[in-house]
Design an enzyme around this catalytic site. Structure first.
Site, PDB file in Angstrom:
ATOM      1  CD  GLU A 109     -38.614 -47.365 -27.628  1.00 53.00           C
ATOM      2  OE1 GLU A 109     -37.767 -47.515 -28.526  1.00 53.00           O
ATOM      3  OE2 GLU A 109     -38.356 -47.528 -26.422  1.00 53.00           O
ATOM      4  CG  HIS A 224     -31.841 -41.649 -31.782  1.00 57.80           C
ATOM      5  ND1 HIS A 224     -32.697 -40.631 -31.404  1.00 57.80           N
ATOM      6  CD2 HIS A 224     -32.323 -42.776 -31.191  1.00 57.80           C
ATOM      7  CE1 HIS A 224     -33.636 -41.127 -30.617  1.00 57.80           C
ATOM      8  NE2 HIS A 224     -33.438 -42.423 -30.470  1.00 57.80           N
ATOM      9  NE  ARG A 268     -34.746 -45.364 -33.154  1.00 56.51           N
ATOM     10  CZ  ARG A 268     -34.055 -46.077 -32.283  1.00 56.51           C
ATOM     11  NH1 ARG A 268     -32.930 -46.648 -32.646  1.00 56.51           N
ATOM     12  NH2 ARG A 268     -34.484 -46.205 -31.047  1.00 56.51           N
ATOM     13  CG  HIS A 329     -28.686 -44.514 -32.156  1.00 52.90           C
ATOM     14  ND1 HIS A 329     -28.309 -44.235 -30.864  1.00 52.90           N
ATOM     15  CD2 HIS A 329     -29.703 -45.429 -32.063  1.00 52.90           C
ATOM     16  CE1 HIS A 329     -29.053 -44.932 -30.020  1.00 52.90           C
ATOM     17  NE2 HIS A 329     -29.890 -45.676 -30.720  1.00 52.90           N
ATOM     18  CD  GLU A 353     -23.937 -50.683 -33.063  1.00 50.29           C
ATOM     19  OE1 GLU A 353     -23.920 -49.702 -33.834  1.00 50.29           O
ATOM     20  OE2 GLU A 353     -23.949 -50.579 -31.810  1.00 50.29           O
ATOM     21  NE  ARG A 364     -30.936 -50.441 -33.512  1.00 49.69           N
ATOM     22  CZ  ARG A 364     -31.480 -49.833 -32.466  1.00 49.69           C
ATOM     23  NH1 ARG A 364     -32.506 -50.394 -31.829  1.00 49.69           N
ATOM     24  NH2 ARG A 364     -31.021 -48.665 -32.048  1.00 49.69           N
TER      25      ARG A 364
END
Length: 512
Positions: A109, A224, A268, A329, A353, A364
């Site tokens: 990812e 996200h 991201r 997100h 979280e 993150r």
């Protein structure tokens, strides 16, 4: 044996409760049905050093780079070094991670230098982990209170001594405890577009705030990049791009390669702002995710959850593009803790979280959140065994400031919808001082009103409003752009490597 209240039933709360239940009297509180949490919806996987070719140092380096220089390196090293053992424990508890030829299947990812992400059931990783942990906690000695809401923490003589809970029949009762562990997740419902479930209203963070605990890094909210551009904002995992899917603009052109050398697999925050900038440049026309090159059979087997959701919406994503847009997100900030989950208020722990451990910095790294819940949930459970007052951080509790309404501020009537729209416009993907100052005045005006507190939704609204105020104040205080916090009026960004995410963020901010 201590009496411990654990609030929250995602991976962090369930890990803490399960590990602690063998030695302590544990009460597990969850505001909905057991198993309803952000963990359940996690598609991407769990990152960990499980292969000989990988290394803890490489995982540490990737995490630090994604965090744009603002991670706590000690916390990152704990995460990456202890992560493999926690993953093996999940396997022992019954989590059947996907395998190829007998070995764990490897997924990559964004911002990972190595394919170290493990999946279960393709894109059902969170659901598989949640199911295994729920089964084990039901077999344990822990008392489970479902559909039970955390109204507030009980503080006596500067120490958390229990919790005020609202039960399914509407009654409220204080349960005293030697320690309370918050594992209540994030607050995605601060925004109108979010991948989080409806239960993510920041209840634990707001209760900690009122109890005097320190919260920090609240300006860093991760959006996200690829949620379906539908009312439900269903998450399309980053792993889809990891397998080769690409993003295209309304003209069918790829555009991220001109923003960051890693294109679709950039951090991201870079991808999310790149999408927003491209949409703005094309008059609001959607950006699309092109996964057609992966083929119908691969999409159905590798991403069964996404495949069912996409096809239920009437789209054959093996032949058609998916319209996507960013959505709130994950909150990198939260209740400040040490490496064992202790907050700045004795007797109060935070994991997952809701906690700010320092592992995420300004952004993150993909698939580190499930790992964080497992690692720090286990550490907090161990810390409960030797809860010594000398171990608690020597910081004074922060008094909760009750707002005073300024009648001169022209604020619209309060509603959750109004709050979410204000947060999206002023403290979303791109911020500036003018918008943040106006939002702060409106939030203060709302907070000074005698809002109702007679039902769960109104209590949630109280929590969201309190956290919205804190997020906006934090965003005002950080005048430079870094990671997930982007300010168009001061786009200078810090990054340890000027060729990496920081430089790309500056370009995207300028484009917006």
């Amino acid at each position: 044996m201590a009496r411990v209240i654990v609030v929250g039933s995602g991976i962090a709360g369930l890990t803490t409760a399960l590990d602690a239940a063998s030695k302590h009297d544990v009460v597990l509180v969850t505001k909905s049905a057991l198993g309803q949490s952000n963990t359940r919806y996690a598609q991407g996987g769990i990152a960990g050093v499980m292969f000989a070719e990988d290394s803890v140092e490489a995982h540490v380096a990737d995490t630090l780079a994604a965090g744009a220089g603002l991670c706590d390196e000690k916390a990152v090293r704990v995460l990456c070094a202890e992560g493999p053992d926690r993953i093996r424990e999940l396997v022992a508890l019954g989590v059947d991670f996907d395998r190829t030829d007998g070995e764990f299947a490897r997924g990559r990812e964004a911002a990972h230098s190595y394919p170290r992400v493990l999946h279960a059931g393709g894109d059902a990783t969170g659901a598989r982990i949640e199911a295994a942990l729920v089964a084990r906690i039901r077999e344990s000695a822990a008392e489970i209170l479902e559909d039970t809401f955390l109204v507030d923490l009980v503080v006596e003589n500067g120490r958390v001594a229990g919790a005020l809970l609202r039960f399914p029949n509407g009654t409220e009762r204080i349960i005293l405890a030697d320690a309370v562990v918050l594992a209540t997740g994030g607050a995605g419902q601060l925004y109108p577009y979010t991948t989080n479930p409806a239960v993510a209203t920041g209840d634990g963070a707001a209760a900690a705030l009122r109890a005097g605990a320190q919260l920090t890094d609240l300006e860093f909210y991760q959006f996200h990049p690829t949620a379906l551009a539908t009312a439900e904002r269903f998450l399309v995992s980053e792993a889809v791009r990891g397998e080769g899917a690409v993003l295209r603009n309304a003209g069918g052109e790829r555009f991220l390669a001109g923003i960051h050398p890693d294109a679709e697999l950039a951090p991201r925050d870079v991808v999310a702002r790149g999408i927003a900038a491209e949409m703005a440049a094309q008059g609001g026309l959607p950006v699309v995710l092109d996964a057609t090159m992966l083929g119908a059979s691969f999409l159905a087997s590798r991403f069964p959850v996404i495949d069912r959701a996409v096809r239920a919406s009437g789209t054959d994503w093996s032949r058609e593009y998916l319209p996507v847009s960013p959505a709130a997100h994950y909150w990198m900030g939260g209740v400040v803790t040490d490496l064992d989950g202790r907050t700045t208020v004795p007797g109060l722990y935070a994991v997952g979280e809701v906690a700010r451990t320092g592992v995420h910095g300004a952004n993150r790294l993909a698939s580190n959140s499930l790992l964080e819940g497992a690692v720090f949930g286990a550490r907090a459970a161990r810390a409960l065994d030797t809860d010594d007052p000398a171990d608690w951080p020597a910081r004074p509790a922060r008094p909760f400031a009750v707002p005073v309404r300024d009648p001169a501020v022209d604020a619209p009537p309060f509603s959750r919808d109004a709050l979410q729209r204000l947060m999206w416009d002023a403290a979303g993907l791109l911020r500036d001082g003018t918008g943040l100052r106006r939002a702060s005045r409106v939030l203060d005006a709302w907070a000074g009103l005698p809002l109702p507190a007679d039902g769960i939704r109104s209590l949630e609204d109280r929590n969201l409003l309190a956290l919205g105020r804190e997020l906006v104040l934090a965003a005002l205080a950080r005048t430079d752009s870094v990671g997930a916090h982007a300010r168009s009026d001061s786009p200078r960004s810090y990054s340890p490597d000027p060729a990496s995410a920081g430089a790309a963020s500056r370009e995207v901010v300028a484009a917006c």
